[in-house]
Design a protein around this motif. Structure first.
Motif, PDB file in Angstrom:
ATOM      1  N   GLU A 124      14.309  -1.450 -26.013  1.00  0.00           N
ATOM      2  CA  GLU A 124      14.020  -2.131 -24.748  1.00  0.00           C
ATOM      3  C   GLU A 124      14.987  -1.720 -23.635  1.00  0.00           C
ATOM      4  O   GLU A 124      14.584  -1.578 -22.489  1.00  0.00           O
ATOM      5  N   THR A 128       5.422  -3.045 -19.064  1.00  0.00           N
ATOM      6  CA  THR A 128       6.008  -2.396 -20.239  1.00  0.00           C
ATOM      7  C   THR A 128       5.717  -3.205 -21.493  1.00  0.00           C
ATOM      8  O   THR A 128       5.718  -4.441 -21.472  1.00  0.00           O
ATOM      9  N   VAL A 129       5.433  -2.498 -22.559  1.00  0.00           N
ATOM     10  CA  VAL A 129       5.215  -3.100 -23.874  1.00  0.00           C
ATOM     11  C   VAL A 129       5.769  -2.151 -24.922  1.00  0.00           C
ATOM     12  O   VAL A 129       5.981  -0.969 -24.660  1.00  0.00           O
ATOM     13  N   THR A 130       6.014  -2.684 -26.096  1.00  0.00           N
ATOM     14  CA  THR A 130       6.390  -1.837 -27.224  1.00  0.00           C
ATOM     15  C   THR A 130       5.300  -1.973 -28.278  1.00  0.00           C
ATOM     16  O   THR A 130       4.628  -3.007 -28.375  1.00  0.00           O
ATOM     17  N   LEU A 151      -2.606  -1.329 -27.154  1.00  0.00           N
ATOM     18  CA  LEU A 151      -1.327  -1.146 -26.465  1.00  0.00           C
ATOM     19  C   LEU A 151      -1.538  -0.960 -24.965  1.00  0.00           C
ATOM     20  O   LEU A 151      -0.859  -1.587 -24.146  1.00  0.00           O
ATOM     21  N   ARG A 159      -2.507  -4.278 -23.355  1.00  0.00           N
ATOM     22  CA  ARG A 159      -1.349  -5.161 -23.175  1.00  0.00           C
ATOM     23  C   ARG A 159      -0.469  -4.695 -22.015  1.00  0.00           C
ATOM     24  O   ARG A 159       0.029  -5.504 -21.229  1.00  0.00           O
ATOM     25  N   ALA A 160      -0.271  -3.384 -21.908  1.00  0.00           N
ATOM     26  CA  ALA A 160       0.543  -2.842 -20.813  1.00  0.00           C
ATOM     27  C   ALA A 160      -0.130  -3.105 -19.469  1.00  0.00           C
ATOM     28  O   ALA A 160       0.536  -3.450 -18.486  1.00  0.00           O
ATOM     29  N   ALA A 183       0.407  -6.684 -18.550  1.00  0.00           N
ATOM     30  CA  ALA A 183       1.797  -6.866 -18.125  1.00  0.00           C
ATOM     31  C   ALA A 183       2.011  -6.341 -16.713  1.00  0.00           C
ATOM     32  O   ALA A 183       2.717  -6.958 -15.906  1.00  0.00           O
TER      33      ALA A 183
END
Length: 92
Positions: free
Chosen positions: A28, A60-62, A72, A75-76, A79
């Motif tokens: 992160e 940002t996402v992981t 993914l 989700r990004a 965000a």
């Protein structure tokens, strides 16, 4: 390093004015530093002569184990829109 990302990272236009950056083997703190570098580059570009100023929002996402690339990206995207709404609310 070009535009704040490393040669091993992946940058792609995913549609319209949206781009994705995949950072490999980072935590992160690395993500926060990368976004700061990109924001600094935008600020510097906006100080230049002519043209409309650039406006950039980051989400940002992981990745999680078993998560698909589309999950993914979704989700990004969520965000990024949340960040944009906060910035717009603060500007009012």
């Amino acid at each position: 390093m070009t535009w704040g990302v490393r040669e091993i990272d992946f940058v792609a236009r995913i549609g319209g004015d949206e781009f994705a950056i995949v950072l490999y083997n980072v935590d992160e703190a690395d993500v926060v530093r990368t976004v700061a570098r990109l924001q600094s580059a935008v600020t510097a570009a906006n100080r230049g002569p002519g043209g409309a100023p650039l406006s950039v929002s980051f989400g940002t996402v992981t990745s999680s184990s078993g998560e698909t690339l589309m999950q993914l990206v979704d989700r990004a995207d969520a965000a990024m829109y949340a960040t944009r709404r906060l910035r717009e609310s603060a500007a009012q």
